[in-house]
Design a protein around this motif. Structure first.
Motif, PDB file in Angstrom:
ATOM      1  N   ARG A  68     -20.359  -5.254   2.950  1.00  0.00           N
ATOM      2  CA  ARG A  68     -19.105  -5.944   2.602  1.00  0.00           C
ATOM      3  C   ARG A  68     -18.368  -5.032   1.628  1.00  0.00           C
ATOM      4  N   LEU A  69     -17.777  -3.984   2.158  1.00  0.00           N
ATOM      5  CA  LEU A  69     -17.081  -3.008   1.317  1.00  0.00           C
ATOM      6  C   LEU A  69     -15.703  -3.514   0.918  1.00  0.00           C
ATOM      7  N   LYS A  70     -15.106  -4.322   1.771  1.00  0.00           N
ATOM      8  CA  LYS A  70     -13.824  -4.936   1.465  1.00  0.00           C
ATOM      9  C   LYS A  70     -13.969  -6.446   1.555  1.00  0.00           C
ATOM     10  N   LYS A  71     -13.228  -7.153   0.769  1.00  0.00           N
ATOM     11  CA  LYS A  71     -13.354  -8.606   0.729  1.00  0.00           C
ATOM     12  C   LYS A  71     -13.109  -9.228   2.098  1.00  0.00           C
ATOM     13  N   GLN A  72     -12.209  -8.663   2.875  1.00  0.00           N
ATOM     14  CA  GLN A  72     -11.822  -9.289   4.125  1.00  0.00           C
ATOM     15  C   GLN A  72     -12.735  -8.945   5.286  1.00  0.00           C
ATOM     16  N   ASN A  73     -13.628  -7.967   5.107  1.00  0.00           N
ATOM     17  CA  ASN A  73     -14.463  -7.517   6.221  1.00  0.00           C
ATOM     18  C   ASN A  73     -15.947  -7.689   5.929  1.00  0.00           C
ATOM     19  N   PHE A  74     -16.689  -8.049   6.968  1.00  0.00           N
ATOM     20  CA  PHE A  74     -18.142  -8.193   6.844  1.00  0.00           C
ATOM     21  C   PHE A  74     -18.750  -7.608   8.112  1.00  0.00           C
ATOM     22  N   LEU A  75     -19.499  -6.525   7.973  1.00  0.00           N
ATOM     23  CA  LEU A  75     -20.051  -5.817   9.120  1.00  0.00           C
ATOM     24  C   LEU A  75     -21.524  -6.146   9.304  1.00  0.00           C
ATOM     25  N   LEU A  76     -21.907  -6.331  10.553  1.00  0.00           N
ATOM     26  CA  LEU A  76     -23.308  -6.567  10.910  1.00  0.00           C
ATOM     27  C   LEU A  76     -23.779  -5.416  11.775  1.00  0.00           C
ATOM     28  N   GLY A  77     -24.841  -4.743  11.349  1.00  0.00           N
ATOM     29  CA  GLY A  77     -25.351  -3.601  12.084  1.00  0.00           C
ATOM     30  C   GLY A  77     -26.724  -3.851  12.680  1.00  0.00           C
ATOM     31  N   LEU A  78     -26.904  -3.315  13.875  1.00  0.00           N
ATOM     32  CA  LEU A  78     -28.216  -3.293  14.514  1.00  0.00           C
ATOM     33  C   LEU A  78     -28.586  -1.832  14.645  1.00  0.00           C
ATOM     34  N   GLU A  79     -29.598  -1.385  13.953  1.00  0.00           N
ATOM     35  CA  GLU A  79     -29.958   0.037  13.968  1.00  0.00           C
ATOM     36  C   GLU A  79     -30.699   0.444  15.236  1.00  0.00           C
ATOM     37  N   SER A  80     -31.560  -0.414  15.723  1.00  0.00           N
ATOM     38  CA  SER A  80     -32.348  -0.128  16.924  1.00  0.00           C
ATOM     39  C   SER A  80     -32.520  -1.447  17.671  1.00  0.00           C
ATOM     40  N   ALA A  81     -31.615  -1.673  18.611  1.00  0.00           N
ATOM     41  CA  ALA A  81     -31.560  -2.982  19.265  1.00  0.00           C
ATOM     42  C   ALA A  81     -32.826  -3.283  20.062  1.00  0.00           C
ATOM     43  N   ALA A  82     -33.207  -4.540  20.050  1.00  0.00           N
ATOM     44  CA  ALA A  82     -34.362  -5.026  20.803  1.00  0.00           C
ATOM     45  C   ALA A  82     -33.932  -6.206  21.675  1.00  0.00           C
ATOM     46  N   PRO A  83     -34.606  -6.433  22.804  1.00  0.00           N
ATOM     47  CA  PRO A  83     -34.236  -7.560  23.673  1.00  0.00           C
ATOM     48  C   PRO A  83     -34.218  -8.895  22.935  1.00  0.00           C
ATOM     49  N   SER A  84     -35.040  -9.046  21.889  1.00  0.00           N
ATOM     50  CA  SER A  84     -35.067 -10.298  21.121  1.00  0.00           C
ATOM     51  C   SER A  84     -33.764 -10.537  20.356  1.00  0.00           C
ATOM     52  N   GLN A  85     -32.926  -9.527  20.288  1.00  0.00           N
ATOM     53  CA  GLN A  85     -31.649  -9.668  19.602  1.00  0.00           C
ATOM     54  C   GLN A  85     -30.519 -10.061  20.551  1.00  0.00           C
ATOM     55  N   THR A  86     -30.859 -10.288  21.791  1.00  0.00           N
ATOM     56  CA  THR A  86     -29.899 -10.855  22.730  1.00  0.00           C
ATOM     57  C   THR A  86     -29.534 -12.249  22.249  1.00  0.00           C
ATOM     58  N   SER A  87     -28.248 -12.458  21.998  1.00  0.00           N
ATOM     59  CA  SER A  87     -27.828 -13.715  21.396  1.00  0.00           C
ATOM     60  C   SER A  87     -26.304 -13.753  21.332  1.00  0.00           C
TER      61      SER A  87
END
Lengths: 115, 114
Positions: A68-87
């Motif tokens: 959350r570098l800026k108040k208006q933005n919130f980033l979600l990162g997946l570094e190494s995606a896995a099938p369990s993260q299908t959603s």
């Protein structure tokens, strides 16, 4: 006033690939949240932020990172995606009323498939 | 931490019949309670909220909910179901004790039968 927006809307990843989901809000809200929604499990909190430069873990943080570098933005990162993260991933923002987080405003969601 | 329980993951009603969706929260009185609705392939939209000003809360689309402290409940009702009410409904509570996290129930899918 766009409210809460999310990009992208859809994404397909291969196992091991990385990606970043962007959430933006134009309501000057202090709090922002990332949830994942899976069938029969409701919404589960991944990470949240109580202000610019601060983040905290929610119920299911493993495999995800946020910034959350800026108040208006919130980033979600997946570094190494896995099938369990299908959603379906939802971002939300809220403001404080009497020191308590008041109603949340939700984005339209990002549908992620990991093969 | 707060918890929310929604009884009945699927509810079916006939068009024109009463809609009753159940929600119970954990024993400590939460400051705010919410009902959200989610239509297919969309985000969540606020239906109504309890803020301690009144125990009977009216929301959009003819829905209302009553906060009952003795029963730790916040059930959602609508006198007459419309086809357009078919959606997923979520009860939620905010908890300042855990950094202002929100806790959601697992949702109730409402089907309206013509």
């Amino acid at each position: 006033n766009a409210g809460v927006t999310q990009t992208p809307k859809f994404r397909v990843l291969k196992t091991g690939q990385s990606m970043t989901l962007l959430c933006a809000q134009d309501m000057n809200h202090e709090y922002m949240y990332w949830y994942r929604q899976d069938p029969g499990m409701g919404l589960r909190l991944i990470h949240y932020s109580v202000g610019e430069g601060t983040t905290a873990k929610g119920e299911v943080p493993d495999g995800y990172n946020v910034s959350r570098l800026k108040k208006q933005n919130f980033l979600l990162g997946l570094e190494s995606a896995a099938p369990s993260q299908t959603s379906v991933y939802f971002c939300a923002s809220s403001y404080l009323l009497g020191g308590v987080s008041y109603e949340q405003y939700f984005g339209p969601g990002t549908r992620l498939t990991v093969t | 931490a707060q918890s929310v329980t929604q009884l009945g993951s699927h509810v079916s009603v006939s068009e024109g019949a009463l809609v009753l969706l159940r929600c119970n929260y954990s024993s400590s009185v939460p400051p705010y309670l919410f009902w959200y609705v989610q239509y297919p392939n969309q985000g969540l939209q606020l239906l109504l909220k309890y803020t301690s000003a009144a125990t009977l809360v009216k929301g959009i689309n003819g829905f209302e909910a009553e906060f009952k402290k003795s029963e730790t409940s916040f059930h959602l009702t609508k006198p007459s179901a419309h086809m357009s009410d078919a959606a997923e409904y979520f009860c939620a509570v905010s908890d300042p004790g855990t950094g202002n996290q929100f806790y959601f129930g697992t949702g109730t899918s409402l089907t309206v039968i013509p």
